[in-house]
Design a protein around this motif. Structure first.
Motif, PDB file in Angstrom:
ATOM      1  N   LEU A  39      40.089  47.619  39.384  1.00 32.12           N
ATOM      2  CA  LEU A  39      40.933  46.444  39.106  1.00 32.12           C
ATOM      3  C   LEU A  39      41.591  46.530  37.720  1.00 32.12           C
ATOM      4  O   LEU A  39      42.747  46.157  37.544  1.00 32.12           O
ATOM      5  CB  LEU A  39      40.103  45.157  39.226  1.00 32.12           C
ATOM      6  CG  LEU A  39      39.715  44.807  40.666  1.00 32.12           C
ATOM      7  CD1 LEU A  39      38.574  43.795  40.694  1.00 32.12           C
ATOM      8  CD2 LEU A  39      40.920  44.270  41.433  1.00 32.12           C
ATOM      9  N   HIS A  40      40.846  47.068  36.755  1.00 31.27           N
ATOM     10  CA  HIS A  40      41.450  47.269  35.420  1.00 31.27           C
ATOM     11  C   HIS A  40      42.622  48.245  35.534  1.00 31.27           C
ATOM     12  O   HIS A  40      43.687  48.045  34.963  1.00 31.27           O
ATOM     13  CB  HIS A  40      40.408  47.819  34.439  1.00 31.27           C
ATOM     14  CG  HIS A  40      39.503  46.756  33.880  1.00 31.27           C
ATOM     15  ND1 HIS A  40      39.988  45.629  33.264  1.00 31.27           N
ATOM     16  CD2 HIS A  40      38.159  46.646  33.849  1.00 31.27           C
ATOM     17  CE1 HIS A  40      38.969  44.875  32.881  1.00 31.27           C
ATOM     18  NE2 HIS A  40      37.843  45.458  33.225  1.00 31.27           N
ATOM     19  N   LYS A  67      36.152  36.911  43.801  1.00 34.14           N
ATOM     20  CA  LYS A  67      35.824  36.332  42.483  1.00 34.14           C
ATOM     21  C   LYS A  67      35.929  37.379  41.374  1.00 34.14           C
ATOM     22  O   LYS A  67      36.430  37.098  40.288  1.00 34.14           O
ATOM     23  CB  LYS A  67      34.405  35.762  42.499  1.00 34.14           C
ATOM     24  CG  LYS A  67      34.334  34.367  43.109  1.00 34.14           C
ATOM     25  CD  LYS A  67      32.959  33.790  42.867  1.00 34.14           C
ATOM     26  CE  LYS A  67      32.927  32.309  43.190  1.00 34.14           C
ATOM     27  NZ  LYS A  67      31.570  31.758  43.148  1.00 34.14           N
ATOM     28  N   THR A  68      35.501  38.605  41.665  1.00 33.28           N
ATOM     29  CA  THR A  68      35.600  39.668  40.657  1.00 33.28           C
ATOM     30  C   THR A  68      37.070  39.923  40.334  1.00 33.28           C
ATOM     31  O   THR A  68      37.460  40.012  39.166  1.00 33.28           O
ATOM     32  CB  THR A  68      34.930  40.975  41.175  1.00 33.28           C
ATOM     33  OG1 THR A  68      33.609  40.673  41.558  1.00 33.28           O
ATOM     34  CG2 THR A  68      34.927  42.056  40.131  1.00 33.28           C
ATOM     35  N   ALA A  69      37.883  40.009  41.379  1.00 34.35           N
ATOM     36  CA  ALA A  69      39.319  40.272  41.147  1.00 34.35           C
ATOM     37  C   ALA A  69      39.929  39.136  40.325  1.00 34.35           C
ATOM     38  O   ALA A  69      40.694  39.379  39.387  1.00 34.35           O
ATOM     39  CB  ALA A  69      40.041  40.421  42.478  1.00 34.35           C
ATOM     40  N   LYS A  70      39.576  37.906  40.653  1.00 33.59           N
ATOM     41  CA  LYS A  70      40.156  36.766  39.933  1.00 33.59           C
ATOM     42  C   LYS A  70      39.691  36.746  38.472  1.00 33.59           C
ATOM     43  O   LYS A  70      40.432  36.302  37.593  1.00 33.59           O
ATOM     44  CB  LYS A  70      39.763  35.445  40.612  1.00 33.59           C
ATOM     45  CG  LYS A  70      40.395  35.198  41.962  1.00 33.59           C
ATOM     46  CD  LYS A  70      41.913  35.126  41.942  1.00 33.59           C
ATOM     47  CE  LYS A  70      42.459  33.994  41.104  1.00 33.59           C
ATOM     48  NZ  LYS A  70      43.929  34.107  40.932  1.00 33.59           N
ATOM     49  N   SER A  71      38.460  37.207  38.229  1.00 33.73           N
ATOM     50  CA  SER A  71      37.955  37.137  36.852  1.00 33.73           C
ATOM     51  C   SER A  71      38.454  38.308  36.003  1.00 33.73           C
ATOM     52  O   SER A  71      38.561  38.199  34.794  1.00 33.73           O
ATOM     53  CB  SER A  71      36.431  37.081  36.845  1.00 33.73           C
ATOM     54  OG  SER A  71      35.927  38.305  37.323  1.00 33.73           O
ATOM     55  N   CYS A  73      41.447  40.335  36.550  1.00 32.31           N
ATOM     56  CA  CYS A  73      42.883  40.564  36.344  1.00 32.31           C
ATOM     57  C   CYS A  73      43.714  39.360  36.770  1.00 32.31           C
ATOM     58  O   CYS A  73      43.213  38.445  37.415  1.00 32.31           O
ATOM     59  CB  CYS A  73      43.331  41.830  37.076  1.00 32.31           C
ATOM     60  SG  CYS A  73      43.019  41.794  38.831  1.00 32.31           S
ATOM     61  N   ASP A  74      44.981  39.404  36.402  1.00 27.59           N
ATOM     62  CA  ASP A  74      45.895  38.297  36.729  1.00 27.59           C
ATOM     63  C   ASP A  74      46.724  38.593  37.975  1.00 27.59           C
ATOM     64  O   ASP A  74      47.680  37.885  38.264  1.00 27.59           O
ATOM     65  CB  ASP A  74      46.863  38.055  35.558  1.00 27.59           C
ATOM     66  CG  ASP A  74      46.145  37.395  34.406  1.00 27.59           C
ATOM     67  OD1 ASP A  74      45.204  36.619  34.674  1.00 27.59           O
ATOM     68  OD2 ASP A  74      46.507  37.679  33.240  1.00 27.59           O
ATOM     69  N   ILE A  75      46.379  39.654  38.680  1.00 21.08           N
ATOM     70  CA  ILE A  75      47.152  40.017  39.876  1.00 21.08           C
ATOM     71  C   ILE A  75      46.810  39.027  40.996  1.00 21.08           C
ATOM     72  O   ILE A  75      45.622  38.747  41.221  1.00 21.08           O
ATOM     73  CB  ILE A  75      46.805  41.462  40.331  1.00 21.08           C
ATOM     74  CG1 ILE A  75      46.970  42.447  39.174  1.00 21.08           C
ATOM     75  CG2 ILE A  75      47.648  41.864  41.536  1.00 21.08           C
ATOM     76  CD1 ILE A  75      46.431  43.847  39.471  1.00 21.08           C
ATOM     77  N   PRO A  76      47.825  38.477  41.686  1.00 16.51           N
ATOM     78  CA  PRO A  76      47.516  37.558  42.779  1.00 16.51           C
ATOM     79  C   PRO A  76      46.642  38.209  43.854  1.00 16.51           C
ATOM     80  O   PRO A  76      46.875  39.357  44.240  1.00 16.51           O
ATOM     81  CB  PRO A  76      48.895  37.200  43.357  1.00 16.51           C
ATOM     82  CG  PRO A  76      49.869  37.552  42.290  1.00 16.51           C
ATOM     83  CD  PRO A  76      49.267  38.664  41.493  1.00 16.51           C
ATOM     84  N   VAL A  77      45.643  37.473  44.292  1.00 19.19           N
ATOM     85  CA  VAL A  77      44.716  37.975  45.312  1.00 19.19           C
ATOM     86  C   VAL A  77      45.069  37.333  46.655  1.00 19.19           C
ATOM     87  O   VAL A  77      45.079  36.112  46.796  1.00 19.19           O
ATOM     88  CB  VAL A  77      43.249  37.652  44.933  1.00 19.19           C
ATOM     89  CG1 VAL A  77      42.302  38.089  46.046  1.00 19.19           C
ATOM     90  CG2 VAL A  77      42.888  38.341  43.620  1.00 19.19           C
ATOM     91  N   VAL A  78      45.387  38.188  47.608  1.00 19.62           N
ATOM     92  CA  VAL A  78      45.866  37.726  48.919  1.00 19.62           C
ATOM     93  C   VAL A  78      44.872  38.182  49.998  1.00 19.62           C
ATOM     94  O   VAL A  78      44.594  39.376  50.108  1.00 19.62           O
ATOM     95  CB  VAL A  78      47.275  38.322  49.218  1.00 19.62           C
ATOM     96  CG1 VAL A  78      47.773  37.848  50.579  1.00 19.62           C
ATOM     97  CG2 VAL A  78      48.267  37.942  48.115  1.00 19.62           C
ATOM     98  N   LEU A  79      44.373  37.234  50.762  1.00 21.20           N
ATOM     99  CA  LEU A  79      43.455  37.604  51.847  1.00 21.20           C
ATOM    100  C   LEU A  79      44.235  38.251  52.979  1.00 21.20           C
ATOM    101  O   LEU A  79      45.319  37.776  53.347  1.00 21.20           O
ATOM    102  CB  LEU A  79      42.725  36.356  52.376  1.00 21.20           C
ATOM    103  CG  LEU A  79      41.841  35.615  51.371  1.00 21.20           C
ATOM    104  CD1 LEU A  79      41.348  34.303  51.991  1.00 21.20           C
ATOM    105  CD2 LEU A  79      40.666  36.468  50.920  1.00 21.20           C
ATOM    106  N   PHE A  80      43.657  39.314  53.512  1.00 19.93           N
ATOM    107  CA  PHE A  80      44.244  40.037  54.653  1.00 19.93           C
ATOM    108  C   PHE A  80      43.140  40.054  55.704  1.00 19.93           C
ATOM    109  O   PHE A  80      42.416  41.042  55.854  1.00 19.93           O
ATOM    110  CB  PHE A  80      44.637  41.436  54.158  1.00 19.93           C
ATOM    111  CG  PHE A  80      45.110  42.389  55.217  1.00 19.93           C
ATOM    112  CD1 PHE A  80      45.885  41.964  56.290  1.00 19.93           C
ATOM    113  CD2 PHE A  80      44.786  43.729  55.139  1.00 19.93           C
ATOM    114  CE1 PHE A  80      46.311  42.862  57.260  1.00 19.93           C
ATOM    115  CE2 PHE A  80      45.204  44.643  56.091  1.00 19.93           C
ATOM    116  CZ  PHE A  80      45.968  44.198  57.162  1.00 19.93           C
TER     117      PHE A  80
END
Ligand code: 1GP
Length: 255
Positions: A39-40, A67-71, A73-80
């Motif tokens: 993610l970094h 939750k890890t992605a949201k904490s 980075c600032d990249i939008p997290v989209v469920l697929f």
């Protein structure tokens, strides 16, 4: 006011600017450290979206990954999501997939009826998406799990008419997928034919595992490309791919 993901996708489509979505399948995440590192790296490589999901999630790690992605980075997290069980309220948005290449009513509307009240009560941005599976050399997990037949890769007009129907039904995005880890990505000719047939943003994924393939799919008209497997195997590919996309966008003078 913060732009919605759909606004971002539509603006990019209008300007010709391409986007990269990194797909994280919670089932394949080895450990939290590897996920954190990836993610970094995604943030440093200007990845536009993090997609999270899989045809079959056999562990309970969806929320942990989101939750890890949201904490981190600032990249939008989209469920697929592979099914209605894959909804997580901590994500930013959800691809509300209607499997328009298939004739399984449960995946055209049934699962949507079940998930609609949950989504209505959440703050997730709902992205109505026409999902089209295209045949690769072997049966994909998505095709098997959905109990549908994918579109043959040489039937461009079937793909184009399917996408057109999806757009006319009011879907806002089209996602063409050869399936995770597909041996053969969707042929450029099919991507080009579909691109010419619709005005809404086009997402393409499945088996894109080299920067050369990225270039071909982008040139054929995909607006967003999705890569999962190849980056899981070789995270450094992310650098190469993001450079390709940067070059592409720079040549349009829009990056
Ligand atoms: C699969 O389109 C995605 O549904 C991404 O595929 O894992 O092959 O990159 P890959």
């Amino acid at each position: 006011m913060k732009k919605s993901i759909l606004e971002i996708l539509n603006e990019r489509k209008s300007s010709g600017q391409k986007s990269l979505a990194l797909l994280i399948d919670p089932d394949k995440v080895q450990d939290l450290k590897a996920l954190t590192n990836l993610l970094h790296m995604a943030e440093e490589c200007y990845v536009d979206f993090v997609f999270v999901g899989g045809s079959l999630i056999t562990n309970n790690s969806l929320t942990e990954v989101v939750k890890t992605a949201k904490s981190i980075c600032d990249i939008p997290v989209v469920l697929f999501p592979g099914n209605t069980m894959q909804i997580d309220i901590y994500a930013d948005a959800i691809l509300y997939l209607s499997l328009i290449s298939g004739r399984n009513p449960d995946l055209l509307i049934g699962q949507h009826v079940v998930s609609a009240p949950i989504l209505k009560n959440s703050s997730l941005e709902v992205l109505p998406t026409g999902y089209m599976l295209v045949n690769s050399e072997s049966t994909s997990a998505a095709s098997y799990m959905s109990n549908t037949r994918p579109i043959p890769p040489d039937k461009e007009s079937v793909a184009a008419c399917t996408a057109m129907a999806g757009e006319m039904l009011g879907l806002r995005l089209i996602y063409m997928d050869a399936g995770s880890g597909a041996k053969m990505n969707i042929p450029a000719k099919m991507v080009r034919t579909v691109r010419k047939s619709i005005d809404i943003p086009l997402i393409v994924g499945g088996g894109i595992n080299t920067s050369e393939k990225v270039k071909q799919v982008l040139e054929a008209g995909a607006d967003t490309i999705v890569i999962g497997n190849a980056i899981e195997k070789n995270p450094n590919l992310l650098i190469e791919v993001s450079e390709k996309i940067y070059d592409f966008n720079k040549s349009l003078n829009v990056h």
